[in-house]
Scaffold this motif. Structure first.
Motif, short mmCIF file in Angstrom:
data_model
loop_
_atom_site.label_atom_id
_atom_site.label_comp_id
_atom_site.label_asym_id
_atom_site.label_seq_id
_atom_site.Cartn_x
_atom_site.Cartn_y
_atom_site.Cartn_z
N THR B 352 -27.15 13.72 -23.71
CA THR B 352 -26.21 14.07 -22.65
C THR B 352 -26.89 14.06 -21.28
N ALA B 353 -26.06 13.86 -20.26
CA ALA B 353 -26.55 13.92 -18.88
C ALA B 353 -25.41 14.36 -17.98
N SER B 354 -25.77 15.02 -16.88
CA SER B 354 -24.76 15.52 -15.96
C SER B 354 -24.33 14.43 -14.99
N ALA B 355 -23.28 14.75 -14.21
CA ALA B 355 -22.68 13.75 -13.32
C ALA B 355 -23.69 13.15 -12.31
N PRO B 356 -24.48 13.97 -11.63
CA PRO B 356 -25.39 13.36 -10.64
C PRO B 356 -26.36 12.37 -11.29
N GLU B 357 -26.87 12.76 -12.47
CA GLU B 357 -27.80 11.87 -13.16
C GLU B 357 -27.10 10.58 -13.58
N VAL B 358 -25.87 10.71 -14.08
CA VAL B 358 -25.14 9.52 -14.52
C VAL B 358 -24.84 8.62 -13.32
N GLU B 359 -24.45 9.24 -12.20
CA GLU B 359 -24.15 8.42 -11.01
C GLU B 359 -25.38 7.64 -10.56
N ARG B 360 -26.54 8.30 -10.66
CA ARG B 360 -27.78 7.62 -10.31
C ARG B 360 -28.02 6.45 -11.28
N GLU B 361 -27.80 6.71 -12.55
CA GLU B 361 -28.03 5.67 -13.55
C GLU B 361 -27.05 4.51 -13.40
N VAL B 362 -25.82 4.84 -13.04
CA VAL B 362 -24.82 3.79 -12.83
C VAL B 362 -25.26 2.89 -11.68
N ALA B 363 -25.76 3.52 -10.63
CA ALA B 363 -26.23 2.73 -9.47
C ALA B 363 -27.40 1.84 -9.88
N GLN B 364 -28.32 2.42 -10.66
CA GLN B 364 -29.48 1.63 -11.12
C GLN B 364 -29.02 0.48 -12.03
N ALA B 365 -28.12 0.80 -12.94
CA ALA B 365 -27.64 -0.23 -13.87
C ALA B 365 -26.89 -1.32 -13.13
N SER B 366 -26.15 -0.89 -12.11
CA SER B 366 -25.38 -1.85 -11.33
C SER B 366 -26.32 -2.84 -10.62
N ALA B 367 -27.40 -2.29 -10.04
CA ALA B 367 -28.38 -3.16 -9.39
C ALA B 367 -29.06 -4.04 -10.43
N ALA B 368 -29.31 -3.46 -11.61
CA ALA B 368 -29.97 -4.23 -12.67
C ALA B 368 -29.11 -5.40 -13.12
N VAL B 369 -27.81 -5.16 -13.23
CA VAL B 369 -26.91 -6.23 -13.69
C VAL B 369 -26.94 -7.39 -12.70
N ALA B 370 -27.01 -7.05 -11.42
CA ALA B 370 -27.06 -8.11 -10.42
C ALA B 370 -28.29 -9.00 -10.64
N ALA B 371 -29.40 -8.36 -11.05
CA ALA B 371 -30.62 -9.15 -11.29
C ALA B 371 -30.58 -9.88 -12.63
N LEU B 372 -29.91 -9.26 -13.61
CA LEU B 372 -29.90 -9.83 -14.96
C LEU B 372 -28.87 -10.93 -15.13
N LEU B 373 -27.80 -10.84 -14.33
CA LEU B 373 -26.68 -11.75 -14.54
C LEU B 373 -27.07 -13.23 -14.47
N PRO B 374 -27.91 -13.64 -13.49
CA PRO B 374 -28.31 -15.06 -13.47
C PRO B 374 -29.03 -15.48 -14.75
N ILE B 375 -29.86 -14.59 -15.28
CA ILE B 375 -30.59 -14.91 -16.53
C ILE B 375 -29.59 -15.09 -17.67
N VAL B 376 -28.65 -14.16 -17.72
CA VAL B 376 -27.68 -14.17 -18.81
C VAL B 376 -26.75 -15.39 -18.69
N GLU B 377 -26.32 -15.65 -17.48
CA GLU B 377 -25.41 -16.79 -17.28
C GLU B 377 -26.10 -18.11 -17.59
N ASP B 378 -27.38 -18.19 -17.26
CA ASP B 378 -28.13 -19.40 -17.57
C ASP B 378 -28.21 -19.59 -19.09
N ALA B 379 -28.47 -18.49 -19.80
CA ALA B 379 -28.52 -18.58 -21.27
C ALA B 379 -27.16 -18.96 -21.83
N ALA B 380 -26.09 -18.40 -21.23
CA ALA B 380 -24.74 -18.69 -21.71
C ALA B 380 -24.40 -20.17 -21.51
N ARG B 381 -24.83 -20.71 -20.39
CA ARG B 381 -24.56 -22.13 -20.12
C ARG B 381 -25.22 -23.01 -21.19
#
Lengths: 525, 384
Positions: B352-381
């Motif tokens: 479990t985690a509280s709201a502030p921690e989750v919001e921080r993690e969501v922001a981190q994950a969101s930035a991570a997805v932006a970096a991962l998406l090109p890798i993933v899309e390239d593999a998908a292609r």
């Protein structure tokens, strides 16, 4: 084997002890009542009961869920036979000959046959389950994408054997059925196809609304348009022929077919992700194939009731095998069952199949008891149920439509499914009226996703050198069945080429039952 | 508020969760709704009258809160919701109605949540990584976790790991890399852009593995069977879901895609993990195809994305007078011994985690997805 025998005995004692016995009895009656509403299967009832049992001890949970797996079968068949409404998706195959029998005044025979085939089929499945416990792992591993692909192709090939009338029309609607089964996510690329940018279509067209529309609603429209006085055409109960006893005897008379269908159901049950609907249609198709050109399938052949009912019920025993041994669900019901076992600290696998084996048998015996109880109660209801076929048309039309609409909505709680049901109802009536075989559409629609998914996987694995398609024994065996299916009906294929508008079975008098519904224009299946 | 996990054992989630195939059709929606109503109808009275009064959200007291679950009853998301329901009812002094709204891999429920009134009367649970990826890919109907929804807490995480067949020759991450030198590896996945695809694609990128995907397995169970048959070389699986297979030796875990390994006491002990100070990305950078900061960035990004977990959320714009109170009530419910005991009995792992921690993690994950998406899309292609 001693261990298995001892565990079986302990499990039986637990089930039969007081007040434990009340739980499977209540569960069976609950499932029977629940399954009258089309679209709500045993799996749906199980899902409904999951939260209620969070605080229960494991044994009552096993008793209840065993009963729920087995208890929802007969009433689904009853509505399929009486009103062309499949209580559950696998019962759709029973409609193909069950309803024509009811139209011919033989509802009692069909219902009796369904009850007997159900009970015996489930017993067969459980018997095989006991025999195969030691080798279940190897059996599961035998069926990969290549084998599932061949199974799907074999099922699709059955279309040639079960349709009447124009083969070309049959193939055309089959292709249309395949096309509609592809709506939603592409299983390989996860891209959306044919969804018209709606969330509603992202999961594809659901089986139940399509079944309800194309058979139940279409039949109601036909009842209204044809001006037929009752479903059976008879207005008095005495005019109905057949009996429950005759139905039971028919299963014994066609015992070879019953065994074959049960084997198909059990094997399909063992394979993860295939399900009872495919089992019922494959068994039905195989019955039609083995009957040859002289069969009256689609027009009230009792073998068309035996095969899907036996397969659908035998599937439960087969599906329990990988579920109990490995936690691999072979059907929707067993998927929920595994979840429930987990909630109560029972872990499918080696422990359940050894030290906890008596618990596994509690589940198995509860399933067995409920299958037999359902059929016995069903047999006692044959008389009252068959009366429904002599009720005047104007009194049954509205209840059937309401039942179909309620079932469509209850399936997923979406109003769109109700509109889909009525849309397919109109389409189904058009297909019936103009001789486009609905059964071809339905078989293709049911088997389409299985065909597509496994085609992709098989081609990928073959291309990567991970499998050699024709070196797999199960593929070869299914290939032989496939060739024999087409070869035995080569006359129809040839006729389709020579006489594209009318196949040979259209010739008056050929292969028709004496009391079939063809005279009323139901020979479109 | 990160708390120690409860029982780490878990069993396969047979109903479709994000990485699994649909085994069950979605007919349980109405059934779940009816049942939720029946259950809470009985418990609601107790909730309001039977317990000592606590600080509560006044505007919700005695009201009905609809709790949306994007998957069928009986699955993981449903189980967590129903375990939480009685405790949360007491904390909020409101009646909770669990409403299963399956469809489009949870998107139907997510969209309903996002578009509901921000009055605290509609809350729910959803799959964080799945929704984030669907939104960033621009999938129709996928709401934005940061702008359309308000994360309130985390209830659990997945613990993905790379696995191979127990009967095969690859038993370690070094073995996998070595094997890749003799020819392309074959990875089994459920579908392109599924979480197991992201895990396989990004890990292959990190280690410089040449891989071919076999895509379209109906669920993670079928992927594991393909692995056991030798049809594919490796796959990813949730550690909790395959504990039995790992214990029996049918599967060999080779790398945890996390910052620390999950609970010990099994054959998962000793298996290396990817990120964090003790992870292989830090301690053994020589085995990676990438180097320097980019290696750490991608490895940490993958972990940030996959570990987002099962989130408890409400619609964005939740009344400022109400939101803190709901977050506190959720926090108390998640820490409540009764809930933790129920989860332990049901073998549902908690993280479990509280709201502030989750919001921080969501922001981190969101930035991570932006970096991962090109890798993933390239593999998908390359699959397409």
């Amino acid at each position: 084997m001693d261990l298995i025998g001892q565990a079986a005995w302990e499990g039986l004692l637990i089930v039969l002890s007081w007040p434990n016995i009340l739980i499977p009895v209540a569960g069976t009656l609950l499932a029977m009542t629940f399954s009258i509403l089309p679209g709500l299967s045993g799996a749906a009832l199980m899902a409904l009961m999951v939260p209620l049992t969070y605080q229960w001890a494991p044994v009552p949970v096993l008793l209840l869920f065993g009963a729920l797996v087995g208890g929802a079968t007969f009433m689904g068949s009853a509505t399929a036979i009486l009103f062309n409404i499949p209580g559950t998706a696998p019962n759709a195959a029973t409609m193909l000959d069950g309803y024509p029998l009811a139209q011919a005044g033989q509802a009692k025979t069909a219902l009796g046959c369904s009850a007997a085939a159900s009970a015996l089929g489930s017993s067969f499945g459980i018997f095989v389950l006991l025999l195969l416990i030691p080798v279940v792992g190897a059996l599961v591993m035998l069926f990969g994408p290549a084998e599932n692909l061949m199974l799907a192709i074999w099922g699709l090939a059955m279309i040639v054997t079960v349709i009447r009338g124009s083969v070309l029309k049959g193939l055309a609607v089959a292709l249309f059925g395949l096309l509609l089964s592809f709506v939603g996510f592409d299983p390989r690329t996860s891209e959306l196809r044919y969804t018209l940018d709606t969330l509603y279509l992202q999961d594809g067209l659901s089986l139940v609304p399509v079944f309800l529309g194309i058979f139940a609603v279409a039949e109601v429209i036909d009842l209204m348009v044809s001006g037929r006085s009752t479903i059976s055409g008879s207005t008095r109960l005495e005019q109905l022929t057949g009996s429950a006893t005759a139905g039971v005897r028919s299963v014994l008379r066609h015992f070879g077919l019953f065994l074959k269908s049960s084997v198909i159901g059990t094997i399909v049950g063992v394979i993860p992700g295939v399900g009872g609907t495919a089992a019922a249609f494959v068994a039905y198709g195989e019955a039609a194939r083995s009957a040859g050109p002289g069969g009256t399938f689609g027009r009230g052949d009792i073998r068309g009731v035996i095969a899907p009912e036996a397969a659908n019920d035998a599937k439960d025993g087969g599906a329990l095998l990988p579920a109990l041994a490995f936690g691999i669900p072979g059907s929707a019901g067993t998927a929920i069952l595994i979840g429930v076992l987990a909630l109560h600290g029972i872990r499918p696998g080696e422990e359940l199949m050894t030290t906890q084996l008596p618990l596994a048998f509690v589940l198995i015996w509860s399933l067995f008891l409920s299958n037999w109880m359902t059929s016995l109660v069903g047999l006692s209801l044959v008389g009252p149920l068959s009366r429904l076929t002599v009720v005047p048309t104007h009194r049954v039309v509205l209840p059937i439509l309401v039942l179909a609409a309620a079932g469509a909505f209850a399936y997923q709680g979406r109003i769109g499914d109700v509109w889909l049901t009525f849309g397919f109802g109109v389409a189904g009536y058009g297909m019936k009226r103009f001789g486009w075989p609905r059964v071809a559409f339905i078989i293709a629609f049911v088997l389409g996703p299985m065909f597509e998914l496994n085609l992709h996987l098989t081609l990928s694995l073959q291309r990567l050198g991970r499998i050699q398609f024709w070196s797999r024994p199960v593929v070869i065996a299914l290939g032989i069945l496939l060739v024999s299916t087409v070869w035995l009906r080569r006359d129809r294929v040839a006729a389709a080429i020579r006489y594209p508008k009318e196949g040979p079975d259209r010739t008056p008098g050929r292969g028709r039952p004496s009391a079939g519904p063809d005279a009323r224009g139901s020979g479109d299946r | 508020m990160t708390t120690p996990r409860g029982p780490s054992e878990d069993l396969p989630d047979p109903l479709r969760d994000p990485d699994g195939g649909i085994v069950l059709t979605r007919r349980e929606a109405l059934a779940g709704m009816l049942l939720g109503w029946l259950l809470t109808g009985a418990r609601g009275a107790d909730a309001v009258s039977g317990y000592a009064r606590r600080p509560a959200c006044d505007r919700l007291r005695g009201k009905t809160v609809r709790w949306l679950v994007g998957y069928s009853p009986g699955g993981g998301y449903d189980a967590y919701s129903r375990l939480l329901e009685p405790v949360l009812e007491r904390e909020l002094e409101a009646r909770i109605v669990v409403h299963n709204l399956p469809g489009a891999a949870g998107l139907v429920a997510a969209r309903t949540l996002a578009s509901s009134a921000p009055d605290g009367r509609t809350l729910g649970i959803l799959d964080g990584p799945g929704l984030l990826l669907a939104n960033r890919r621009g999938l129709a109907g996928a709401p934005d976790l940061e702008n359309d929804l308000m994360p309130l807490a985390r209830i659990a995480r997945l613990h993905p790991m790379l696995v191979t067949s127990g009967d095969g020759g690859i038993k370690t991450i070094d073995g996998l890399i070595e094997r890749a030198r003799s020819g392309p590896l074959v990875a089994g996945i459920t579908g392109t852009f599924s979480q197991n695809f992201v895990n396989c694609a990004v890990s292959a990128y990190l280690f410089g593995l040449e891989i071919r995907f076999v895509a379209g397995f109906p669920g993670s169970t079928e992927v594991m069977l393909a692995l056991a048959r030798g049809d594919v070389d490796y796959a990813t699986a949730d550690a909790d879901s395959v504990r039995e297979e790992v214990a029996s030796g049918r599967l060999a875990p080779i790398l945890h895609l996390s910052r620390m390994p999950p609970a010990s006491g099994s054959r998962l002990d000793g298996v290396p993990h990817l990120a964090g100070d003790a992870g292989v990305a830090t301690r053994r950078p020589e085995i990676f195809a990438l180097g320097g900061p980019h290696l750490r960035e991608v490895a940490e990004g993958l972990v940030a994305f996959t570990s987002l977990g099962r989130l408890l959320v409400g619609p964005r714009g939740l009344d400022p007078g109400l939101a803190p109170c709901i977050k506190q009530a959720l926090g108390r419910a998640l820490d409540h011994p009764e809930f933790r005991a129920s989860a332990a009995r049901a073998r549902r792992s908690l993280d479990t985690a509280s709201a502030p921690e989750v919001e921080r993690e969501v922001a981190q994950a969101s930035a991570a997805v932006a970096a991962l998406l090109p890798i993933v899309e390239d593999a998908a292609r390359r699959i397409g």
